[in-house]
Structures are given as C-alpha cells and as structure tokens.
Design an enzyme around this catalytic site. Structure first.
Site, mmCIF file in Angstrom:
data_model
loop_
_atom_site.group_PDB
_atom_site.id
_atom_site.type_symbol
_atom_site.label_atom_id
_atom_site.label_comp_id
_atom_site.label_asym_id
_atom_site.label_seq_id
_atom_site.Cartn_x
_atom_site.Cartn_y
_atom_site.Cartn_z
ATOM 1 N N PHE A 170 22.457 7.562 -15.785
ATOM 2 C CA PHE A 170 21.133 7.096 -16.210
ATOM 3 C C PHE A 170 21.037 6.852 -17.709
ATOM 4 O O PHE A 170 20.172 6.102 -18.159
ATOM 5 C CB PHE A 170 20.019 8.041 -15.742
ATOM 6 C CG PHE A 170 20.225 9.495 -16.087
ATOM 7 C CD1 PHE A 170 19.981 9.981 -17.359
ATOM 8 C CD2 PHE A 170 20.644 10.380 -15.105
ATOM 9 C CE1 PHE A 170 20.159 11.312 -17.667
ATOM 10 C CE2 PHE A 170 20.819 11.730 -15.390
ATOM 11 C CZ PHE A 170 20.575 12.194 -16.680
ATOM 12 N N GLY A 177 20.956 3.155 -19.394
ATOM 13 C CA GLY A 177 19.767 2.334 -19.588
ATOM 14 C C GLY A 177 18.548 3.098 -20.055
ATOM 15 O O GLY A 177 17.476 2.520 -20.221
ATOM 16 N N HIS A 178 18.684 4.396 -20.287
ATOM 17 C CA HIS A 178 17.509 5.209 -20.654
ATOM 18 C C HIS A 178 17.862 6.140 -21.806
ATOM 19 O O HIS A 178 17.985 7.341 -21.592
ATOM 20 C CB HIS A 178 17.049 6.025 -19.454
ATOM 21 C CG HIS A 178 15.641 6.492 -19.546
ATOM 22 N ND1 HIS A 178 15.282 7.679 -20.121
ATOM 23 C CD2 HIS A 178 14.491 5.921 -19.128
ATOM 24 C CE1 HIS A 178 13.973 7.833 -20.029
ATOM 25 N NE2 HIS A 178 13.475 6.786 -19.422
ATOM 26 N N PHE A 179 17.903 5.813 -22.925
ATOM 27 C CA PHE A 179 17.836 4.488 -23.538
ATOM 28 C C PHE A 179 19.134 4.275 -24.280
ATOM 29 O O PHE A 179 19.664 5.229 -24.832
ATOM 30 C CB PHE A 179 16.647 4.406 -24.487
ATOM 31 C CG PHE A 179 15.322 4.625 -23.792
ATOM 32 C CD1 PHE A 179 14.738 3.610 -23.047
ATOM 33 C CD2 PHE A 179 14.680 5.847 -23.851
ATOM 34 C CE1 PHE A 179 13.513 3.803 -22.412
ATOM 35 C CE2 PHE A 179 13.461 6.051 -23.211
ATOM 36 C CZ PHE A 179 12.873 5.043 -22.487
ATOM 37 N N VAL A 223 17.749 9.647 -23.502
ATOM 38 C CA VAL A 223 16.780 10.654 -23.075
ATOM 39 C C VAL A 223 16.845 10.749 -21.552
ATOM 40 O O VAL A 223 16.813 9.725 -20.862
ATOM 41 C CB VAL A 223 15.344 10.271 -23.507
ATOM 42 C CG1 VAL A 223 14.330 11.273 -22.988
ATOM 43 C CG2 VAL A 223 15.244 10.166 -25.019
#
Length: 142
Positions: free
Chosen positions: A44, A47-49, A54
């Site tokens: 994850f 893309g986050h971020f 985070v």
C-alpha cells in the site's frame, strides 16, 4: 503468544491482507494484544503516498478488527462460526503510522449477544495512540 501460523489457523486472512504479525496476549473471548511491524515493503505504500508514506487508516482499523477476530475465534474454536467485521463506530485517527513503526493493537470484546459481538480497539505506536475504534462483528456459519 501466537505466531503468524497460529493466527492463520484462527482467522481467514492471508497475504497481502493479513495485518497481524503476532499476538502477544490473549484471553479467549475477552481480549487480545497483537503486533504489526510496518515496513516500507508494504504494497500500500506504493500509492499512499509515494513521497510521504503513511499507512491508510482503514488498514489500521482492519488490523484492530483482525486482532479482535483472533480473540473471538479462539472462544469459538471447534465450531463452524467465524466473526465477520460488520460495523465501525467512533473511529479516530490521532497520528500517522509510517514505515518503521510498530503497531501495538489492543482490543477488548465488550459484548456478545446472540450472533453479534462488540469490541473496542486502540492502536499505539511508541505508547502514543495512533487510532481507536468501536467494532461490531456478526457470527456466520462457514
């Protein structure tokens, strides 16, 4: 203490969605404390971020639900029932969770009535509250 293999015997989650590395305290049907080591290798974070990694808050809550699920499942061992995450209330996020953090996931089963269970959970990083939520589970025959 439960290892990841013992956790997998109690709840149906698997990679990449198993968000508990170990359970360090467990009172079947009452409470559990789990650990999630958050690493930059988590999918994850792509893309986050990309420039400020985070952990998504919804995944912190899912980790709390999984620890609650372990406590529920341990009390249901020998049955064909599984506790499914049904609702969330009073969710608050207090601090970001970043790569290198270790989440301490403390949950307590507060009520079981018929096919419904309620739990509270708090996620900590270095003793500081990262998130907290009230969760509802529905028991389902599998």
């Amino acid at each position: 203490m439960l290892t990841v293999e013992e956790i997998k015997a109690l709840i149906p989650h698997r990679y990449p969605f198993l968000l508990v590395d170990k359970v360090i305290e467990l009172e079947a049907g009452k409470r559990a404390v789990g650990i999630k080591n958050v690493t930059i290798n988590e999918e994850f974070f792509n893309g986050h971020f990309p420039h400020y990694a985070v952990m998504p808050g919804v995944l912190i809550v899912e980790a709390l639900a999984q620890v609650s699920g372990v406590a529920i499942a341990k009390a249901q061992e020998g049955t064909n029932k599984v506790g499914l995450f049904a609702a969330i209330d009073g969710c608050k996020f207090k601090r970001p969770v970043r790569p290198g953090d270790q989440l301490r996931l403390e949950t307590e089963i507060t009520r079981v009535k018929g096919p419904i269970a309620k739990a509270t959970g708090t996620a900590y990083v270095d003793g500081e509250v990262a998130a907290q939520a009230e969760m509802t589970f529905a028991f389902k025959d599998v």
